[in-house]
Design an enzyme around this catalytic site. Structure first.
Site, mmCIF file in Angstrom:
data_model
loop_
_atom_site.group_PDB
_atom_site.id
_atom_site.type_symbol
_atom_site.label_atom_id
_atom_site.label_comp_id
_atom_site.label_asym_id
_atom_site.label_seq_id
_atom_site.Cartn_x
_atom_site.Cartn_y
_atom_site.Cartn_z
ATOM 1 N NE ARG A 353 -0.062 -6.422 -6.001
ATOM 2 C CZ ARG A 353 1.083 -5.774 -6.213
ATOM 3 N NH1 ARG A 353 1.655 -5.793 -7.404
ATOM 4 N NH2 ARG A 353 1.647 -5.091 -5.237
ATOM 5 C CG ASP A 354 -3.540 -11.968 -4.914
ATOM 6 O OD1 ASP A 354 -2.688 -11.140 -5.302
ATOM 7 O OD2 ASP A 354 -3.254 -13.167 -4.706
ATOM 8 C CD GLU A 355 -0.425 -5.902 -2.253
ATOM 9 O OE1 GLU A 355 0.279 -5.165 -1.563
ATOM 10 O OE2 GLU A 355 -0.001 -6.518 -3.253
ATOM 11 C CG ASP A 362 1.869 2.390 -1.276
ATOM 12 O OD1 ASP A 362 2.454 1.814 -0.342
ATOM 13 O OD2 ASP A 362 1.816 1.924 -2.424
ATOM 14 C CD GLU A 639 4.171 -3.007 -6.875
ATOM 15 O OE1 GLU A 639 4.247 -3.366 -5.693
ATOM 16 O OE2 GLU A 639 3.696 -3.719 -7.775
ATOM 17 C CG HIS A 660 1.486 0.509 -6.886
ATOM 18 N ND1 HIS A 660 0.789 -0.653 -7.079
ATOM 19 C CD2 HIS A 660 2.045 0.401 -5.661
ATOM 20 C CE1 HIS A 660 0.927 -1.440 -6.023
ATOM 21 N NE2 HIS A 660 1.679 -0.822 -5.136
#
Length: 776
Positions: A353-355, A362, A639, A660
């Site tokens: 995604r836009d990240e 993490d 995630e 994730h």
């Protein structure tokens, strides 16, 4: 001409003396436009063995006489570009010809100037507005070509590219024209350092396991594995025909393509054919996370082949774990795939995604598992240097690094840094590198940053108990136990308070930094930090323990962290242990922990000898649970525990990644507790290990392996006739010790163990150890 190099005494970073200039193509129209190249000719003598040194602002791909240089991807990589930029070196011996040769350096926006961050706080041109290249070709001690004002520039067939955007490529434009010149930029070549870790490269490709057409006539391909990488297509058709490929991690009802969780990341590629027989295309300057690809064709074209190409900085597997439960084996594989997909230059949270940011929280919970599964030493060292560069003047450590927010206060007016559990990466990751690789240098390099972080933590509330602000981007904000599940919303289960979570990590990092000070021989700091840790410990007990030994929030995370890090006082120990058992049993063995609690949960239970609970929690197939994900078809770690509901509903696609790695941190417990191989901090780098397996009968059998700096360690157990048979192979240079407490009728290599000892030392070689299961 002599080409000098230097090695920094403290960091080991390699620099060289450059004769070249950083040059920017004048034809470049800026971020999001058609990409450009710079080019020049040079002469090579017979028998020349030239070497190319090269870097860029943005991404580059180099060609000599039309042939690609090397097979590294996404070069020069991703760092805090205002601190340092990597350069690469390539042998050109097999590419150059006697006489005149041509070099082209294609440039892409990359992380340098394409979109960073999410749509509502989008950062463009994060580190600069102009893409550029610097290069030298050296033969022996002679520079035979360097980038300078004489180079030419032009536009490449890449009509647009971006990390989140994807890539568009028009093969009709592959005949390059030098239509412009170059500008020499004001650039400090001391910024350039030799690439600090393994390059990103392609892994073995995956063919589709299934394909079908949707209602609009588009083909959807399932590659059977969620991965970080790209699609490579083989096509044939007419000039001007287009193939559009977009990507998804999951499917909706009736196998509908669902990419809502990509948010503003287009994450697609568009290839325009030149119409000359069979054509093969894969993007040059981007990647994404996906399991599924969807293709749409405009004009006359046919896709002859399509494959998924995973990429990673960590290509070689360094460890493995398997047991008699197939879902557990798939969980370990899922963790490895999430590590591969997110260890692309930086340990990111997600690849789709836009990240795709290097979140410190993490990374710190996963660092131990990462080192078991791959050789992550230089990869994490590189990341820590970015974290230190992004550390704020007040000592706050960033939430992610490289950190785009630091340079764009017009978009992020508040300083978004300093969360406990996240900033503690500056302490916990170096410690894991020390345990696994004996890396004392990284402790020394990070130690000043650790001290600044600890002083910042203390300053949040001017004392041992930390009271984080509730303001989302306020000073001292804490993510707490991020995404901690609460169960039934009509009667939610208890969760840890932000202040308790912050104070727990305040203690953890102080005590761990005190150990590090001891390793470094700084007795004054060691004593100061031990005293501070004891102050926090006493304050924690006063603040959070009732007189009956019950922790204030009575939740799994509070008990797990308190027990794992010895914060439970002796007079409350048995009562707190009973409360811990109760909160797990009352939750029907469902997980009640988020990002910081989950890695501690099962290790704490094993430490307390409550492996019956650990087994039930770990093997629970309900949501939230590790094996629930596996049985829902996950091929990477999610995630959110509830990323897909029991009815197949996709939870909140605005914040839902299916790749994730954080919850995959449970694999550290599998290696260290279930298989029972624990690195010894007093003899790091696996010079000495502690062997203490937790026998979980429901797993049937267990086997692990790990490549250490001394060689391969193998360990595993099986159950025969009420006895555990534990077999280990210890390489030369590794000493192993076996604690005797809790083992009955212990035999080693067919002989009864001597009584009256706390432990037995095992020399290198293969050993068979037997003991009664009931004694575990």
């Amino acid at each position: 001409m002599n080409i000098a190099t230097s090695v920094h005494a403290d960091t080991g970073l390699v620099r060289r003396t450059w004769q070249a200039d950083m040059i920017a193509p004048t034809v470049d129209q800026g971020q999001g436009t058609r990409q450009s190249f710079v080019a020049a000719s040079f002469t090579a003598s017979a028998g020349a063995r030239p070497k190319l040194f090269i870097s860029a602002l943005g991404l580059y791909r180099a060609f000599i006489n039309g042939k690609r240089v090397g097979d590294d991807l996404l070069t020069p990589g991703w760092t805090c570009y205002d601190d340092r930029i990597a350069y690469q070196a390539y042998d050109l011996s097999n590419l150059v010809e006697e006489g005149e040769n041509r070099i082209e350096i294609w440039l892409g926006d990359g992380w340098y100037r394409s979109q960073m961050m999410w749509k509502h706080q989008m950062v463009l041109n994060c580190w600069g507005e102009r893409i550029a290249a610097i290069a030298e070709i050296v033969d022996g001690s002679d520079v035979i070509l360097k980038t300078d004002a004489a180079w030419k520039s032009g536009l490449s067939p890449v009509t647009r590219s971006g990390i989140y955007y994807g890539e568009d490529y028009d093969a009709r434009l592959e005949t390059l024209e030098e239509t412009g010149s170059v500008d020499v930029l004001d650039f400090d070549t001391d910024t350039l350092v030799a690439h600090e870790t393994f390059p990103v490269r392609a892994l073995q490709s995956n063919d589709p396991v299934e394909s079908w057409r949707d209602s609009d006539g588009r083909n959807i391909y399932d590659f059977g594995q969620n991965a970080g990488g790209y699609v490579r297509i083989t096509v044939r058709g007419s000039a001007g025909a287009c193939v559009y490929v977009d990507h998804a991690e999951v499917l909706g009802p009736e196998k509908a393509f669902d990419k809502r969780n990509y948010r503003s990341a287009r994450a697609a590629m568009r290839y325009t054919l030149k119409g000359e027989g069979t054509e093969i295309y894969a993007p040059l300057f981007t990647f994404t996370g996906f399991r599924y690809a969807r293709t749409a064709i405009e004009g006359e074209a046919e896709i002859l082949a399509i494959e998924q190409v995973p990429i990673s900085s960590i290509r070689e597997v360094a460890g493995g774990f398997e047991c008699g439960e197939s879902a557990v084996n798939r969980l370990v594989l899922n963790t490895l795939w999430s590590q591969r997909a997110n260890f692309i230059e930086v340990p990111t949270d997600c690849p789709q995604r836009d990240e795709r940011l290097g979140w410190t929280g993490d990374a710190q919970v996963f660092a131990g598992t990462a080192c078991w599964l791959g050789d992550c030493r230089t990869f994490l060292e590189k990341y820590l240097r970015d974290v230190m560069h992004d550390q704020r003047e007040n000592g706050a450590v960033p939430h992610f690094s490289p950190d785009p927010t630091r340079l764009h206060r017009d978009i992020f007016p508040d300083d978004w840094a300093g969360s406990t559990g996240w900033g503690d990466a500056i302490v916990t990751i170096p410690w894991q590198l020390y345990l696994h690789y004996g890396d004392r240098d990284i402790l020394q390099e990070c130690f000043p940053a650790m001290l600044r972080w600890l002083d910042y933590l203390w300053s949040i509330s001017d004392g041992p108990i930390i009271h984080p602000t509730r303001a989302w981007m306020g000073d001292g904000f804490s993510f707490g136990d991020w995404l901690q599940p609460v169960g039934d919303n009509r009667k939610p289960r208890p969760t840890i308070g932000d202040d308790c979570a912050a104070t727990l990590y305040h203690f953890i990092s102080n005590e761990l930094t005190a150990k590090i000070a001891g390793v470094l021989g700084d007795d004054a700091q060691r004593q100061r930090l031990l005293e501070r840790a004891e102050t926090i410990r006493a304050a924690f007990v006063r603040e959070y323990f009732s007189q009956t030994g019950r922790l204030a929030h009575n939740d799994q995370t509070s008990y797990a962290l308190a027990f794992l890090y010895d914060l439970v006082p002796a007079d409350h120990f048995e009562a707190a242990k009973a409360y811990f058992r109760s909160v797990i049993e009352e939750a029907d063995y469902l997980i009640g922990t988020g990002f910081i609690g989950t890695p501690a949960l099962l290790p704490a239970l094993s430490k307390l000898g409550m492996n019956d609970l650990a087994e039930k929690v770990f093997l629970n197939r309900k949501v939230p649970g590790w094996l629930y994900q596996v049985e829902r078809g996950a091929t990477t770690i999610w995630e959110r525990w509830d990323a897909i509901g029991e009815d197949g509903t996709i939870y909140d696609p605005d914040m839902n990644s299916y790749n994730h790695y954080a919850y995959g941190a449970v694999c550290q417990w599998l290696f260290e507790d279930v298989a029972g191989v624990q690195p010894d901090p007093d003899a790091p780098g696996f010079a000495r290990v502690r062997l203490n397996p937790a026998i979980l009968p429901a797993l049937g059998h267990v086997a692990m392996w790990h490549e250490t700096g001394h060689g391969r360690i193998d360990a595993g157990w099986r159950i025969e006739g009420g006895r555990a048979i534990y077999t280990v192979t210890i390489p030369d240079g590794v000493e192993a010790f076996l604690p005797l407490a809790g083992r009955t009728n212990l035999e080693i290599d067919g002989h009864p163990a001597e009584t009256g000892q706390a432990e037995i030392v095992l020399a290198a070689g293969r050993h068979n150890i037997g003991f009664d299961v009931s004694g575990d």
